[in-house]
Design a protein around this motif. Structure first.
Motif, PDB file in Angstrom:
ATOM      1  N   TRP A 605     -10.487  31.626   6.323  1.00 61.06           N
ATOM      2  CA  TRP A 605      -9.513  32.259   7.001  1.00 61.06           C
ATOM      3  C   TRP A 605      -9.164  32.913   5.230  1.00 61.06           C
ATOM      4  O   TRP A 605      -9.291  32.521   4.100  1.00 61.06           O
ATOM      5  CB  TRP A 605      -9.203  31.059   6.774  1.00 61.06           C
ATOM      6  N   SER A 606      -9.031  33.953   5.627  1.00 62.85           N
ATOM      7  CA  SER A 606      -7.837  34.994   4.065  1.00 62.85           C
ATOM      8  C   SER A 606      -7.128  34.249   3.477  1.00 62.85           C
ATOM      9  O   SER A 606      -6.813  34.974   2.375  1.00 62.85           O
ATOM     10  CB  SER A 606      -7.834  36.216   4.776  1.00 62.85           C
ATOM     11  N   LEU A 607      -5.968  33.916   4.017  1.00 58.30           N
ATOM     12  CA  LEU A 607      -4.881  33.783   2.923  1.00 58.30           C
ATOM     13  C   LEU A 607      -5.195  31.838   2.400  1.00 58.30           C
ATOM     14  O   LEU A 607      -4.194  32.075   1.432  1.00 58.30           O
ATOM     15  CB  LEU A 607      -3.518  32.959   3.867  1.00 58.30           C
ATOM     16  N   ASN A 608      -6.712  31.452   2.542  1.00 60.34           N
ATOM     17  CA  ASN A 608      -6.923  30.402   1.594  1.00 60.34           C
ATOM     18  C   ASN A 608      -8.327  30.189   2.096  1.00 60.34           C
ATOM     19  O   ASN A 608      -8.758  29.517   3.000  1.00 60.34           O
ATOM     20  CB  ASN A 608      -6.440  28.524   2.412  1.00 60.34           C
ATOM     21  N   SER A 609      -9.215  30.885   1.586  1.00 59.60           N
ATOM     22  CA  SER A 609     -10.523  30.623   1.877  1.00 59.60           C
ATOM     23  C   SER A 609     -11.641  30.218   1.304  1.00 59.60           C
ATOM     24  O   SER A 609     -12.706  29.608   1.516  1.00 59.60           O
ATOM     25  CB  SER A 609     -11.266  32.096   1.567  1.00 59.60           C
ATOM     26  N   GLY A 610     -11.149  29.253   0.594  1.00 65.41           N
ATOM     27  CA  GLY A 610     -12.097  27.765   0.201  1.00 65.41           C
ATOM     28  C   GLY A 610     -11.518  26.489   0.385  1.00 65.41           C
ATOM     29  O   GLY A 610     -11.982  26.072  -0.096  1.00 65.41           O
ATOM     30  N   ILE A 611     -10.635  26.460   2.153  1.00 65.20           N
ATOM     31  CA  ILE A 611     -10.744  24.985   2.576  1.00 65.20           C
ATOM     32  C   ILE A 611     -11.292  25.052   3.594  1.00 65.20           C
ATOM     33  O   ILE A 611     -10.772  24.167   3.863  1.00 65.20           O
ATOM     34  CB  ILE A 611      -9.190  24.680   2.636  1.00 65.20           C
ATOM     35  N   GLY A 612     -12.209  26.255   3.828  1.00 60.71           N
ATOM     36  CA  GLY A 612     -13.505  25.653   4.865  1.00 60.71           C
ATOM     37  C   GLY A 612     -12.956  25.980   5.970  1.00 60.71           C
ATOM     38  O   GLY A 612     -13.821  25.229   7.108  1.00 60.71           O
ATOM     39  N   LEU A 613     -11.865  25.995   6.149  1.00 63.09           N
ATOM     40  CA  LEU A 613     -11.396  26.883   8.135  1.00 63.09           C
ATOM     41  C   LEU A 613     -11.680  28.609   8.313  1.00 63.09           C
ATOM     42  O   LEU A 613     -11.387  28.977   6.583  1.00 63.09           O
ATOM     43  CB  LEU A 613      -9.815  26.047   7.347  1.00 63.09           C
TER      44      LEU A 613
END
Length: 910
Positions: A605-613
Motif C-alpha cells: 500500500w503506497s500510503l503506508n507501506s510498512g503495515i503489511g497490506l
C-alpha cells in the motif's frame, strides 16, 4: 431499498457558484503475504484520506463544466459491423449513405468529419444537440455518443533518474542482456504527439529536419492534425480544423518521450536505451504543437495503425473518468485486438480524484490498461544540515534555491503538531522564523499557505518535509508571489533535521546532484488512476514504471527529459509486449495480457507501506510486470483476471484453466491475498481492509502438456458494503515463482450508490444561469463563463446563452442520462395537461471529479411527425432528468434516479 425517485429541488435564492467543495473516492488495501486459509474476518478500519496526507482535490468552479457534446460533434454508430468484426466495407458504405439520406429526410443537418470502417462502424459528424434524439431513432443508427475533447497529456512533477533503474524494475534489463531479446521484427505504433524523426536514439540524423521519413526505425506514420491544430476552445490559439499531412514530426515532446521508452537505442554514450531497442515504430500524430485533440481523431489513427501492420499499439492518452468500455475509443481498441494487434493504453493520472477515475481507451475490455509505479531512484539536488547531506526537490513558482551559502535552520514546531504545519490558524511566528530557514511539515493546508506564512514571518527559506514516505515536488503559486526558496524533503529526513535543530542547526546549500533511493520506489504513483470500470470490470490490468522516467525528447527541447505519468508506464508495457512477441512468435493478441498478469507482482500500500497490506487491486491490477519471468514461463492460468461483479447475490464462482507446456507434471499449492477495498463515500472517505472468503482446492496438479480446470468461489469479507474489494489468487509450484490471478468485485448492491450528488453544501441538481461566455459551440459555452443557481420561477430570454442550464454533480457513473421537457398545454376540452418530450439522451456517463457538469436545453423540441424540431412558445416549463444506474434495470425504480426541476419561464425578448 426505497424508491430512488428523488427530491425536486430548486434554488430559493440567487447564489454565485465559484470554487466549491470537493469530494473524493476512497481506497482500501490488503495483506502482502499470501493467506493460507480462507477464513472470514471483520472489516478493519484504516482511517480516512486525511489521515494519510492525501491532498483531496477541491471542486472546480461551476465555470469548469462539461456540456452535452463539448466539441459539437457526435459519434454515430451504424448498424453494419466493422470489417474487423466480419463486416464489409461495401455494407458500411451503404449504411453511411442510408444514414445521410434518413437524416436529410428528417430535416437534420449532418456534416461528416470522419468515416470509420475497420475498427469501428460509423462516422463522426457535426450535429446540433437538439437533433441527436432524432438521429438516434433513424433505422440505420445503432447509437450516438459525444465526441470528447482530450487534453494533451500533462506530465506529473518528476526528478531525473536513469532509465536503467526503470528497466530493472520490470525485468526488461534481464530480458535484453541475459535472454537476448530486443523486440526485433516487431512493429509498435505510437498514437501521440508524433515522434522527433531526427533524434539519433530513434534512428534520426541528429540534425533538425534532415532525416527522411520513413526511416529504418520509424517505418510508418501520419500527421492527422497539423502544427496549428488545437481543439481547446479556452485557448487563444483555438484552431479545431485538422490540417493533416504525411510527416508525423513532434513539436510538443510527449510522443518522442513515449517512443524512447518503447524503443530508443543509444546512438552515443549517454543516450537512452528503451525496453525493446530493436523494434520498428509507427508514429501517428493526433495533437498539434499545443492544446487538445478529439476522440474521433484517435479512432482514425487506430484504423491507420491497423492498415500499416502494427503488431502493438500504444496510446498514452485518454479521456479521464470515461470509465465505460462501450465508449467508441474503447470499442475500437477492442476491435484492434480482435484483428491481432495488442493494444496498450495508460489508465490515467487522476488518482487524487479517487475511484472510478480511469479513462477510455484504457478501460476497453481487451485493452491492457496500465497503472504507474514510481521509479526506484531519483536524481536530486543536495543540501547539508550540520554536514549531513539530504536530497531535496525545489518547489515550482518559487526562486531557484542557491548553490552556495549557509543559514540558520529552525523548526516551526514538533512533527505532527499544528504549529509544525504553519497553516493560517497556527502560522509560524516571526520570533521563530525571522532571518532563518524554517522547517514546515506537509499537511492540513496548501504548500502556498505554508510558504506565504513563513515569508510574512521573515524566513529566508522554507524546507517542507513530507507527512508520508518519499520525496515530493510542491508548487507554491499564488496571488502574492513567493520570493524565498522553497524545497521539499522526505518525511524521515525532515524529522532528522527537526531533531538537529534542538541544539541549533545550520543549513548549507550546495551545487551537488546525487542519486538517491526513492522511498516510494516500487509503489503505485500517487497520480495513477483508480478503477474499476463503470460495469465493474477489473481495471487497471497491471502496472509498470511511470514515475520519474528519463527518455528521449525533441532535439530543439534538449534531446532528453524526465517525465512522470501513466503515459510513461504504458510504453514500458508496449515495449515488454514486443520482447514477448519476439520470444514467442505467434502468441495470440488476446492471450498477451493474461501471460503478463500471471507473472506480475503486487505491491504494498503506497500510503503506508510498512503495515503489511497490499495496495488496491483496482489501483494496481495484477501488479508490476515481470517480463523475463513471463518469457521463461512454461505454465499459465487463464483468464488472467477475474471480474466478479456485485456480491449481492452471494459468492461468485469462476473457472480457471491451468496449462502446463513443460515435460513434467507440476503441482501447485493455492493461496490468496487481499488488497484494500475502497468505499466511495463523499461524507467520510475511508480506507478499510477485510479478508475475502475464498474457496478453492488446496493444491492442483497439472500434467505435462495438459490442462486442468479449477473452480474458485469468492465473496467479500465480513463488514464490507458498498465498497470495491479484491485480491490475488496464487498458484505456487514446488520450484519457481508463483502464478497469480487478480480478482475484483463490488460488495453489496451496486445500484444503491447515489448518482446525483451534492457539491459540498450545495444541493444539486439545480437549474442554473450562465453569466457570461467567451465562446459558444452551438448553444454550449465552451470557454469562459460563470454559472449561478437560478431562482425559482426564473425567466430565460433564450438569447446570448441565457437558456436553461441543468447543473449536476454526478457522484457515480450512469448507464444513461435523459432529459425531458415538461410543457403545459391546453387540452381539447379546456383541461391543462402536462406533456413530457425527450430532448436529451446520453449513454455511458462518467462521474464528475470534484466539480460539476452542465446540460443545456435550447428551447426546441421534436415536431409531432419527428421530421424536424420546433421552438417552444413562451410559457412555463420544467425539465425532468433521469439517470439509470450502471448495470441497472430501467424498469426497476430502485435503479433509477429522477430529478424534476422547479418551474421556470421561457420569455423571449423578441
Amino acid at each position: 431499498m426505497a424508491s430512488r425517485t428523488t427530491r425536486s429541488r430548486g434554488a430559493t435564492a440567487r447564489r454565485r457558484l465559484g470554487a466549491g467543495i470537493g469530494t473524493m473516492a476512497v481506497l482500501v488495501a490488503g495483506a502482502t503475504a499470501p493467506m493460507a486459509a480462507a477464513t472470514e474476518s471483520p472489516e478493519r478500519d484504516l482511517g480516512t484520506a486525511a489521515d494519510y496526507g492525501v491532498d483531496v482535490p477541491t471542486a472546480g468552479g461551476l465555470e469548469d463544466a462539461t456540456v452535452t457534446s463539448p466539441t459539437g460533434r457526435w459519434f454515430v454508430e451504424l448498424a453494419a459491423a466493422p470489417t474487423t468484426q466480419g463486416g464489409s466495407k461495401a455494407a458500411l458504405d451503404r449504411a453511411e449513405r442510408s444514414f445521410k439520406a434518413e437524416a436529410a429526410g428528417k430535416g437534420v443537418s449532418v456534416e461528416v468529419r470522419q468515416s470509420f470502417r475497420s475498427v469501428w462502424n460509423g462516422v463522426s459528424a457535426e450535429i446540433a444537440d437538439e437533433d441527436v434524439v432524432t438521429v438516434e431513432g433513424l433505422p440505420s443508427v445503432r447509437a450516438v455518443y459525444p465526441v470528447l475533447r482530450i487534453q494533451a497529456p500533462e506530465p506529473q512533477a518528476a526528478t531525473s533518474p536513469d532509465l536503467a533503474t526503470a528497466l530493472a524494475m520490470s525485468g526488461a534489463d534481464a530480458a535484453q542482456s541475459e535472454l537476448g531479446f530486443t523486440g526485433e521484427g516487431v512493429k509498435v505504433g505510437i498514437i501521440d504527439t508524433g515522434v522527433d524523426l531526427d533524434h539519433p536514439d530513434l534512428g534520426g540524423s541528429g540534425t533538425d529536419d534532415t532525416t527522411a521519413f520513413p526511416s529504418d526505425v520509424i517505418v510508418a506514420g501520419y500527421d492527422f492534425v497539423g502544427d496549428s491544430y488545437n481543439a481547446d476552445p479556452s485557448s487563444d490559439a483555438y484552431q479545431p480544423v485538422p490540417q493533416p499531412d504525411g510527416n508525423p514530426d513532434d513539436c510538443q515532446g510527449h510522443g518522442t518521450h513515449v517512443a524512447g521508452i518503447v524503443g530508443a537505442r543509444p546512438a552515443a554514450e549517454g543516450g537512452a536505451l528503451g525496453v525493446a531497442p530493436d523494434v520498428q515504430l509507427g508514429a501517428y500524430r493526433v495533437f498539434g504543437c499545443d492544446g487538445s485533440t478529439e476522440s474521433d481523431i484517435m479512432v482514425a489513427a487506430m484504423e491507420r495503425a491497423l492498415a500499416d501492420g502494427m503488431d502493438v499499439v500504444n496510446q498514452s492518452i485518454g479521456a479521464a473518468f470515461q470509465t465505460w468500455p462501450g465508449y467508441p475509443t474503447a470499442v475500437a481498441s477492442d476491435n484492434l485486438v480482435d484483428a491481432g494487434v495488442v493494444m496498450v493504453a495508460s489508465i490515467g493520472n487522476s488518482g487524487a480524484s479517487g475511484t472510478w477515475s480511469a479513462g477510455a481507451p484504457g478501460v476497453g475490455e481487451d485493452v491492457i490498461g496500465v497503472a504507474s509505479f514510481d521509479n526506484t531512484h531519483v536524481k536530486a539536488q543536495m543540501l547539508e544540515v550540520d554536514g549531513v547531506e539530504f536530497p531535496f526537490m525545489p518547489a515550482s513558482s518559487a526562486p531557484e534555491p542557491p548553490t552556495t551559502g549557509t543559514e540558520d535552520l529552525v523548526s516551526a514546531g514538533a512533527p505532527s503538531s499544528a504549529q509544525a504545519q504553519s497553516c493560517n490558524a497556527n502560522p509560524v511566528a516571526s520570533s521563530v522564523a525571522a532571518g532563518k530557514a524554517v522547517l514546515i511539515q506537509r499537511g492540513a493546508c496548501t504548500f502556498y499557505e505554508k510558504a506565504l506564512n513563513a515569508q510574512k514571518a521573515g524566513a529566508t527559506a522554507v524546507v517542507l518535509y513530507n507527512n508520508v514516505p518519499g520525496l515530493f515536488s510542491a508548487t507554491v503559486a499564488g496571488a502574492e508571489p513567493i520570493t524565498i526558496p522553497v524545497v521539499g524533503v522526505s518525511r524521515d529526513h525532515g524529522v532528522q533535521m527537526v531533531n538537529a535543530t534542538a541544539d541549533g542547526a545550520t543549513l548549507a546549500w550546495t551545487d551537488r546532484v546525487g542519486t538517491a533511493v526513492n522511498p516510494t520506489g516500487g509503489l503505485i504513483s500517487s497520480f495513477s488512476s483508480y478503477g474499476m470500470t463503470a460495469d465493474l470490470q477489473l481495471k487497471p490490468d497491471l502496472g509498470a514504471p511511470g514515475g520519474n522516467i528519463w527518455s528521449t525528447y525533441p532535439l530543439e527541447k534538449g534531446a532528453y527529459s524526465t517525465l512522470s505519468g501513466t503515459s510513461m508506464s504504458a510504453p514500458h508495457v508496449a515495449g515488454a509486449v514486443a520482447l514477448l512477441l519476439e520470444a514467442r512468435p505467434g502468441t495470440e493478441a488476446h492471450t498477451v495480457r493474461d501471460l503478463l498478469q500471471n507473472h506480475s507482482d503486487p505491491a504494498a500500500w503506497s500510503l503506508n507501506s510498512g503495515i503489511g497490506l497490499a495496495d488496491s487491486v483496482h489501483r494496481q491490477g495484477a501488479g508490476m510486470i515481470d517480463i523475463d519471468d513471463t518469457i521463461l514461463s512454461t505454465t499459465s492460468v487463464l483468464p488472467g483476471k477475474l471480474s466478479l461483479g456485485e456480491s449481492q447475490g452471494g459468492p461468485v464462482e469462476r473457472t480457471l484453466t491451468l496449462t502446463n507446456a513443460a515435460e513434467t507434471d507440476v503441482t501447485y499449492a493455492t493461496s490468496f491475498d487481499d488488497g484494500i477495498s475502497t468505499h466511495r463515500n463523499p461524507d467520510a472517505p475511508s480506507y478499510a481492509w477485510a479478508e475475502s472468503v475464498v474457496d478453492m482446492p488446496a493444491s492442483v496438479t497439472v500434467p505435462a502438456g495438459g490442462s486442468v480446470d479449477v473452480t474458485v468461489s469468492i465473496a467479500p469479507g465480513s463488514g464490507l458494503n458498498l465498497a470495491q474489494y479484491g485480491g490475488w489468487l496464487f498458484f505456487t509450484p514446488e520450484e519457481g515463482a508463483a502464478l497469480s490471478v487478480p480478482f475484483a468485485g463490488f460488495a453489496g448492491d451496486y445500484q444503491a450508490l447515489e448518482l446525483f450528488g451534492d457539491l459540498g453544501d450545495l444541493p444539486l441538481p439545480a437549474m442554473g444561469v450562465l453569466l457570461g461566455c467567451d465562446r459558444f459551440i452551438g448553444a454550449d459555452c465552451v470557454a469562459g463563463g460563470e454559472y449561478d443557481l437560478a431562482p425559482t420561477g426564473h425567466s430565460y430570454t433564450m438569447a446570448d446563452g441565457d437558456i436553461p442550464q441543468v447543473i449536476l454533480h454526478m457522484e457515480h457513473p450512469a448507464q444513461r442520462l435523459t432529459i425531458e421537457v415538461i410543457e403545459t398545454v391546453q387540452g381539447k376540452k379546456g383541461a391543462v395537461e402536462k406533456v413530457a418530450t425527450l430532448v436529451h439522451d446520453e449513454p455511458y456517463v462518467g462521474r464528475d471529479s470534484a466539480g460539476i457538469s452542465v446540460r443545456v436545453w435550447d428551447g426546441r423540441v421534436p415536431t409531432t411527425n419527428g421530421k424536424s424540431t420546433r421552438a417552444v412558445g413562451d410559457g412555463v416549463y420544467q425539465l425532468r432528468v433521469t439517470a439509470l444506474s450502471p448495470m441497472g434495470d430501467p424498469a426497476n425504480p430502485d435503479h433509477v434516479e429522477v430529478w424534476t426541476s422547479p418551474e421556470f419561464r421561457v420569455d423571449r425578448t423578441d
